[in-house]
Write a protein that holds these residues in place. Structure first.
Motif, PDB file in Angstrom:
ATOM      1  N   ALA A 479       0.839  -1.212   0.000  1.00  0.00           N
ATOM      2  CA  ALA A 479       0.000   0.000   0.000  1.00  0.00           C
ATOM      3  C   ALA A 479       0.869   1.255   0.000  1.00  0.00           C
ATOM      4  O   ALA A 479       0.580   2.222  -0.711  1.00  0.00           O
ATOM      5  CB  ALA A 479      -0.938  -0.011   1.204  1.00  0.00           C
ATOM      6  N   GLU A 480       1.942   1.219   0.780  1.00  0.00           N
ATOM      7  CA  GLU A 480       2.853   2.378   0.805  1.00  0.00           C
ATOM      8  C   GLU A 480       3.430   2.646  -0.578  1.00  0.00           C
ATOM      9  O   GLU A 480       3.500   3.783  -1.032  1.00  0.00           O
ATOM     10  CB  GLU A 480       4.022   2.098   1.761  1.00  0.00           C
ATOM     11  CG  GLU A 480       3.875   2.774   3.112  1.00  0.00           C
ATOM     12  CD  GLU A 480       4.930   2.282   4.072  1.00  0.00           C
ATOM     13  OE1 GLU A 480       6.125   2.286   3.700  1.00  0.00           O
ATOM     14  OE2 GLU A 480       4.543   1.863   5.187  1.00  0.00           O
ATOM     15  N   GLU A 481       3.829   1.553  -1.228  1.00  0.00           N
ATOM     16  CA  GLU A 481       4.396   1.677  -2.572  1.00  0.00           C
ATOM     17  C   GLU A 481       3.377   2.272  -3.549  1.00  0.00           C
ATOM     18  O   GLU A 481       3.695   3.169  -4.327  1.00  0.00           O
ATOM     19  CB  GLU A 481       4.759   0.258  -3.035  1.00  0.00           C
ATOM     20  CG  GLU A 481       6.062   0.165  -3.778  1.00  0.00           C
ATOM     21  CD  GLU A 481       6.302  -1.279  -4.203  1.00  0.00           C
ATOM     22  OE1 GLU A 481       6.261  -2.164  -3.335  1.00  0.00           O
ATOM     23  OE2 GLU A 481       6.506  -1.500  -5.415  1.00  0.00           O
ATOM     24  N   PHE A 482       2.145   1.780  -3.473  1.00  0.00           N
ATOM     25  CA  PHE A 482       1.105   2.276  -4.392  1.00  0.00           C
ATOM     26  C   PHE A 482       0.757   3.722  -4.092  1.00  0.00           C
ATOM     27  O   PHE A 482       0.503   4.505  -5.000  1.00  0.00           O
ATOM     28  CB  PHE A 482      -0.145   1.386  -4.301  1.00  0.00           C
ATOM     29  CG  PHE A 482      -0.136   0.279  -5.298  1.00  0.00           C
ATOM     30  CD1 PHE A 482       0.841  -0.700  -5.244  1.00  0.00           C
ATOM     31  CD2 PHE A 482      -1.073   0.221  -6.322  1.00  0.00           C
ATOM     32  CE1 PHE A 482       0.886  -1.719  -6.183  1.00  0.00           C
ATOM     33  CE2 PHE A 482      -1.040  -0.788  -7.266  1.00  0.00           C
ATOM     34  CZ  PHE A 482      -0.069  -1.762  -7.193  1.00  0.00           C
ATOM     35  N   ASN A 483       0.733   4.068  -2.816  1.00  0.00           N
ATOM     36  CA  ASN A 483       0.386   5.445  -2.451  1.00  0.00           C
ATOM     37  C   ASN A 483       1.400   6.412  -3.029  1.00  0.00           C
ATOM     38  O   ASN A 483       1.042   7.443  -3.589  1.00  0.00           O
ATOM     39  CB  ASN A 483       0.309   5.571  -0.935  1.00  0.00           C
ATOM     40  CG  ASN A 483      -0.461   6.810  -0.534  1.00  0.00           C
ATOM     41  OD1 ASN A 483      -1.363   7.237  -1.263  1.00  0.00           O
ATOM     42  ND2 ASN A 483      -0.101   7.404   0.584  1.00  0.00           N
ATOM     43  N   ALA A 484       2.683   6.032  -2.922  1.00  0.00           N
ATOM     44  CA  ALA A 484       3.730   6.912  -3.436  1.00  0.00           C
ATOM     45  C   ALA A 484       3.678   6.985  -4.959  1.00  0.00           C
ATOM     46  O   ALA A 484       3.868   8.037  -5.547  1.00  0.00           O
ATOM     47  CB  ALA A 484       5.096   6.411  -2.974  1.00  0.00           C
ATOM     48  N   LYS A 485       3.390   5.860  -5.595  1.00  0.00           N
ATOM     49  CA  LYS A 485       3.450   5.829  -7.049  1.00  0.00           C
ATOM     50  C   LYS A 485       2.173   6.324  -7.732  1.00  0.00           C
ATOM     51  O   LYS A 485       2.230   6.999  -8.757  1.00  0.00           O
ATOM     52  CB  LYS A 485       3.760   4.394  -7.503  1.00  0.00           C
ATOM     53  CG  LYS A 485       4.055   4.304  -8.976  1.00  0.00           C
ATOM     54  CD  LYS A 485       4.890   3.098  -9.349  1.00  0.00           C
ATOM     55  CE  LYS A 485       5.175   3.162 -10.846  1.00  0.00           C
ATOM     56  NZ  LYS A 485       5.085   1.890 -11.509  1.00  0.00           N
TER      57      LYS A 485
END
Ligand SMILES: NC(=O)c1ccc[n+]([C@@H]2O[C@H](COP(=O)([O-])OP(=O)(O)OC[C@H]3O[C@@H](n4cnc5c(N)ncnc54)[C@H](O)[C@@H]3O)[C@@H](O)[C@H]2O)c1
Ligand SMILES: [Zn+2]
Length: 700
Positions: A479-485
């Motif tokens: 989720a962190e990765e998707f939020n940033a991207k």
């Protein structure tokens, strides 16, 4: 002044650092104004300043106006979002202005007035700032001011409330002529501190950035206080007619109806949904006045451009039994047909000879009394913003009705804005939709290597994603990765155990509430156990079959229920394995479960075909990168079975392939995209091997 209804955010220290730079102060002020949605709606309004600069062409001093350019939002405005024009040149356009019929041609001429070569394209509001002499100007769309501007006695109220210090210009489409009207209003009313634009918004100004800021805040505060004093003790919207369903039940009802609504709203183009049961929405949609006010439509152009001329009120009780989709559809379809007809009539009666073709006639805003508001648009952000704008419109109606009575814009005026050739040109300039725009995807086990790879690929291609897994830590980091991207409008998350029906249903409810429904379901979650038969426990066996086979069955069952409610087909992709086709040692449980997954895919393809739901299979092999499966005992088990070390596995697998290739999660993701990207729409029950070529795994 003590501000109660707006946020005073000016920080002397910050402003002092840029005190000699009027443009920096303009940007600072704009960001403060944009940070408070009570001052202006998202993307709404514009600000300007006028400064003396050296003309690079003549070397002499000249006045330059810096004004927010076309598009963008005040809250995040940067210098690159401003247009800078020679004020004198802009004003001299009056010499070539041919009258209101020809005012659209003036927009192209604004470009001839550009001073700064890095300028953003000047917006249609440029002359509104240009013809006023003030150094700093704000044009805002505060709900509190629009409530006055859109009320029947708006002009009188404005005059009395501000003792004549705020001028009034009746509704007129923004453009060159409105700029001239503002100037005329000022000339006829010297000494005013601002101008109210009928059915639209507010102009306020000052000699410095700070004076302008304070003036805007004070005027809006005064509007809000006046409205509050009139609302106090009164029943709003004619009192409550319907009681909301309570808490969790309301949400469940919303999740149940959402896919049906999405199906109906997507008759021309796949739409993404947004839902809110904000208390301001419930107060309005549960009221006696709903049936009178909602059909009138919104007033501020910004509002109806996003929300369409009027919402659709659903003819359903809050407690309606929604379990029989066919009977609910039979109630809703006539309402949709009537709405589309109303919209076509509006288009046909208002259109001009050169108007753009009619756009999608489906409603954008759907009101379900007792439950909440649904909005549908081409992507999540547009649907969410439409929802926020309808809340602005509700605030306006509430305020207007409290102080006088609400008036909406005449239909012809609304049409002239909605189908304005300049607005059409803006739409034409928008990037083309991506291959998966408007689609919603749920890939099980999407915190894992292959699942995350597929989710990323689909998000890159424009889809909305429900990230899910039974491993909370892995899910959090995905989720962190998707939020940033990608940001919050592209994904949401759900904790799912594919062996647990309850969590599966909840994930699909999340999909329905957050995005309106589902289009593509990918069964990917899995584990692997590699053991010789004599060591293989019954527990191992059950675990494999529960996750791989029963998991695929349960997720498909729950997802297909949603697809059928929408009624426009869909896709199931099953991530199986080469092991479904190839026999090897120490693989009895995993290999046979994979074979069951493969045949289940074919059985499902045969069963769902009539509903245009396609079921296809992708068989990966030896995808070692980022895989939890390969991090565990599996790798050791496989190495042992082949008589090699764990370190030798990647090259062993690559060499074993016909193409001598290492397989990556992206390769599996690309195969999934190939199935749903548009070129294979007439294929179902198919198998794509992505294994570098393993002859024993060829499908016979
Ligand atoms: N990696 C390979 O070489 C390979 C080869 C053939 C097939 N596959 C298949 O591809 C799929 C994905 O494998 P991967 O390599 O990405 O593995 P992975 O372990 O990285 O990802 C699988 C994910 O599924 C999740 N999961 C496990 N049990 C679950 C459950 N009960 N409910 C919900 N989620 C659960 C895990 O937490 C994990 O995040 C699996 O079905 C696997 O069998 C993988
Ligand atoms: Zn405006």
């Amino acid at each position: 002044m003590n501000f109660k209804n707006v946020s005073y955010l000016w920080n002397e220290h910050d402003a002092d650092k840029i005190k000699h730079d009027e443009v920096a102060l303009l940007i600072y002020r704009s960001n403060l104004l944009g940070a408070d949605l009570r001052l202006t709606n998202y993307g709404g309004g514009n600000t300007s300043c006028k400064v003396i600069s050296k003309d690079p062409l003549t070397g002499s001093e000249t006045e330059v106006m810096w004004v927010k350019g076309s598009g963008g939002d005040l809250g995040t405005l940067k210098k690159s979002g401003l247009a800078a024009l020679y004020t004198e040149r802009l004003r001299s356009l009056t010499n070539v202005y041919r009258g209101i019929e020809h005012e659209d041609e003036m927009v192209a001429l604004f470009n001839h007035c550009i001073f700064d070569l890095e300028s953003k394209a000047p917006s249609i509001d440029t002359p509104l700032h240009g013809f006023l002499p003030f150094k700093h100007i704000d044009h805002l769309h505060p709900d509190a001011a629009i409530a006055i501007a859109a009320s029947k006695d708006g002009e009188q109220i404005t005059k009395e409330l501000f003792s004549g210090k705020i001028g009034w210009v009746g509704w007129q489409k923004p453009g060159f002529d409105l700029g001239l009207q503002l100037k005329k209003c000022l000339d006829e009313n010297p000494g005013i501190r601002g101008i109210m634009l009928g059915s639209h918004g507010l102009f306020t100004w000052g000699d410095t950035a700070y004076e302008c800021y304070i003036n805007s805040l004070e005027v809006i505060e005064q509007c809000a206080e006046f409205i509050n004093s009139k609302i106090a003790g009164k029943t709003t919207f004619g009192g409550q007619k319907i009681t909301s369903l309570e808490g969790i039940k309301r949400i469940e009802q919303a999740a149940e109806i959402a896919p049906i609504l999405r199906g109906l709203c997507s008759s021309q183009q796949k739409m993404i949904g947004h839902f809110t049961d904000d208390e301001r929405v419930l107060e309005f949609i549960n009221s006696n006045d709903l049936s009178r006010l909602a059909p009138m439509g919104t007033s501020c152009p910004d509002h109806f451009l996003r929300t369409k001329i009027s919402p659709l009120i659903l003819p359903l009780l809050p407690t309606e039994d929604l379990s029989d989709t066919a009977s609910i559809k039979s109630k809703l379809i006539p309402e949709f047909v009537a709405y589309r007809k109303m919209y076509a009539e509006y288009y046909n009666t208002c259109k001009h000879s050169n108007s753009p073709a009619i756009r999608d006639a489906n409603p954008v805003v759907l009101l379900y009394p007792g439950i909440g508001m649904f909005t549908f648009a081409k992507d999540k952000q547009t649907a969410r913003v439409a929802s926020e704008f309808y809340i602005n419109a509700i605030n306006v109606m509430k305020g207007s009705e409290a102080i006088s009575s609400y008036t909406s814009l005449p239909r012809q005026e609304a049409f002239n804005i909605e189908y304005w050739l300049l607005e059409e040109a803006k739409l034409q300039r928008m990037p083309k939709p991506k291959a998966l725009s408007g689609r919603v995807v749920l890939v099980t086990g999407s915190a894992g290597g292959i699942g995350k790879g597929i989710s990323k690929k689909f998000a890159d291609e424009g889809a909305c994603v429900i990230l899910n897994d039974n491993d909370q830590n892995r899910l959090n980091s995905a989720a962190e990765e998707f939020n940033a991207k990608y940001g919050k409008d592209v994904f949401t998350t759900a904790l799912v155990d594919v062996t647990n029906k309850e969590t599966i249903n909840q994930a699909f409810n999340t999909a329905a509430l957050y995005f309106g429904g589902i289009d593509i379901i990918v069964n990917n979650a899995g584990i692997s156990i590699s053991k010789p038969v004599e060591d293989h426990t019954e527990k191992d066996w059950d675990l494999l079959y529960d996750i791989l086979v029963k998991g695929q069955f349960l997720v498909t069952q729950s997802g297909v229920k949603l697809l059928r409610k929408q009624g426009f087909g869909g896709d199931v992709i099953n991530i199986v394995s080469k092991n479904a086709l190839v026999s090897g040692p120490n693989n009895a449980g995993y290999g046979s479960a994979k074979a069951a997954q493969l045949h289940l895919s074919r059985l499902n393809a045969a069963e769902f075909g009539p509903d245009k739901i396609r079921v296809n299979t992708v068989n990966p092999d030896a995808v070692i990168s980022d895989s939890k499966i390969w991090a565990g005992d599996w790798a050791a088990g496989r190495a042992k079975a082949y008589g090699i070390t764990v370190e030798e596995l990647p090259s062993f697998y690559a060499k074993r392939t016909l193409l001598n290739e290492i397989i990556l999660p992206e390769d599996i993701a690309n195969a999934c995209f190939a199935i749903v990207g548009g070129l294979l729409n007439k294929s179902t029950g198919n198998v794509i091997n992505v294994d570098g070529g393993v002859a024993a795994g060829f499908v016979r």
